[in-house]
Design a protein around this motif. Structure first.
Motif, PDB file in Angstrom:
ATOM      1  N   SER A  19      40.141  43.299  57.153  1.00  0.00           N
ATOM      2  CA  SER A  19      40.697  42.228  57.984  1.00  0.00           C
ATOM      3  C   SER A  19      42.225  42.191  57.902  1.00  0.00           C
ATOM      4  N   THR A  63      39.767  41.001  63.446  1.00  0.00           N
ATOM      5  CA  THR A  63      40.761  39.948  63.216  1.00  0.00           C
ATOM      6  C   THR A  63      41.890  40.007  64.228  1.00  0.00           C
ATOM      7  N   ALA A 112      40.744  38.787  67.745  1.00  0.00           N
ATOM      8  CA  ALA A 112      40.531  37.333  67.769  1.00  0.00           C
ATOM      9  C   ALA A 112      41.857  36.580  67.697  1.00  0.00           C
ATOM     10  N   ARG A 113      42.806  37.079  66.932  1.00  0.00           N
ATOM     11  CA  ARG A 113      44.107  36.422  66.817  1.00  0.00           C
ATOM     12  C   ARG A 113      44.887  36.506  68.130  1.00  0.00           C
ATOM     13  N   ALA A 118      43.480  33.988  70.436  1.00  0.00           N
ATOM     14  CA  ALA A 118      43.869  32.629  70.020  1.00  0.00           C
ATOM     15  C   ALA A 118      45.283  32.293  70.463  1.00  0.00           C
ATOM     16  N   TYR A 160      43.240  28.538  67.554  1.00  0.00           N
ATOM     17  CA  TYR A 160      43.070  29.333  66.339  1.00  0.00           C
ATOM     18  C   TYR A 160      41.797  28.955  65.583  1.00  0.00           C
ATOM     19  N   PHE A 161      41.429  27.700  65.633  1.00  0.00           N
ATOM     20  CA  PHE A 161      40.210  27.303  64.917  1.00  0.00           C
ATOM     21  C   PHE A 161      38.999  28.054  65.455  1.00  0.00           C
ATOM     22  N   SER A 211      38.979  30.874  67.100  1.00  0.00           N
ATOM     23  CA  SER A 211      39.116  32.308  66.822  1.00  0.00           C
ATOM     24  C   SER A 211      38.752  32.632  65.374  1.00  0.00           C
ATOM     25  N   TYR A 212      39.212  31.797  64.452  1.00  0.00           N
ATOM     26  CA  TYR A 212      38.875  32.026  63.048  1.00  0.00           C
ATOM     27  C   TYR A 212      37.379  31.821  62.805  1.00  0.00           C
ATOM     28  N   ILE A 220      35.800  35.064  63.813  1.00  0.00           N
ATOM     29  CA  ILE A 220      36.011  36.069  62.758  1.00  0.00           C
ATOM     30  C   ILE A 220      35.032  35.848  61.616  1.00  0.00           C
ATOM     31  N   PHE A 221      34.890  34.589  61.205  1.00  0.00           N
ATOM     32  CA  PHE A 221      33.966  34.255  60.117  1.00  0.00           C
ATOM     33  C   PHE A 221      32.538  34.646  60.467  1.00  0.00           C
TER      34      PHE A 221
END
Length: 236
Positions: free
Chosen positions: A172, A183, A186-187, A190, A196-197, A199-200, A203-204
């Motif tokens: 990552s 990562t 997704a960033r 975002a 960003y929430f 997107s993170y 990723i999770f």
């Protein structure tokens, strides 16, 4: 929470999965032989190899992965560029695909951990089995391939599973190298709407799925090893 954004980002981030898994697979493949050499060198106390292995492991364990990434991606190419200029070469090292640097970095990090896994797994096999195999005419190489390695593999699987998962999670960080992994994708998504929430969260979820699948595959491998071993004892 924007569900539509999460779904769209999830689908786009899937394109980064092959990159993440590719780095992991290449790192394991490139590090296997050096790790085996270091493990056997420690077991048989080969002069120089044991000392090198201890120093190498201490260095890798003490070095944060992000520091290795910054060195090989930022400083190392500049040093190479100066070297090639000094010898009159026109090679442009800055055009090298950063993925190759990722292969080198993660192989270096994997070698240390994998050598310890191999060493500990080999030590679980009784030395008497190696001596018995040699007594019936097998060479040391044949004894390791037919007797020692198959048994050591079963002992190594749990630790090997943890190593693979750690490599996958560690990839990552390659977004720092502009590599389009999970990562990074997704960033980027975002950044368009500052979501960003979501997107993170994507990723999770993706790493949770990937690591879960890896765990299931290794559990399946362990069960097969147990079944194979049980059938072998039944025949004997």
């Amino acid at each position: 929470m924007n569900i539509t954004f999460i779904i769209d980002t999830f689908i786009k981030a899937l394109y980064g999965v092959p990159v993440t898994l590719g780095i992991m697979v290449v790192a394991i493949l490139l590090s296997f032989l050096p790790a085996l050499f270091l493990a056997l060198g420690q077991i048989y106390k080969v002069r120089g190899v044991k000392t090198f292995s201890i120093v190498y492991l201490a260095f890798i364990r003490a070095t944060p992965p992000i520091l290795l990434i910054l060195f090989f991606y930022s400083l190392f190419p500049s040093l190479l560029n100066q070297f090639f200029k000094g010898i009159g070469s026109h090679i442009d090292v800055f055009k090298v695909n950063p993925l190759y640097y990722a292969f080198i970095i993660y192989s270096l990090m994997t070698t240390g951990s994998l050598s310890e896994i191999i060493r500990s797994a080999l030590l679980t096999v009784d030395k008497g089995q190696l001596e018995a195999a040699q007594a019936i005419g097998l060479t040391t190489r044949q004894a390791y391939l037919r007797i020692v390695f198959p048994q050591a593999l079963k002992a190594a699987l749990p630790n090997l599973c943890n190593l693979v998962i750690n490599i996958v999670k560690g990839t990552s960080l390659v977004f720092v190298m502009t590599i389009k992994d999970i990562t990074a994708i997704a960033r980027v998504e975002a950044a368009y709407g500052y979501q960003y929430f979501e997107s993170y969260l994507v990723i999770f979820i993706l790493y949770l799925i990937i690591c879960g699948i890896i765990q299931v595959l290794f559990n399946f491998g362990e069960k097969n090893c147990n079944l194979h071993r049980g059938s072998h004892y039944a025949r004997s």
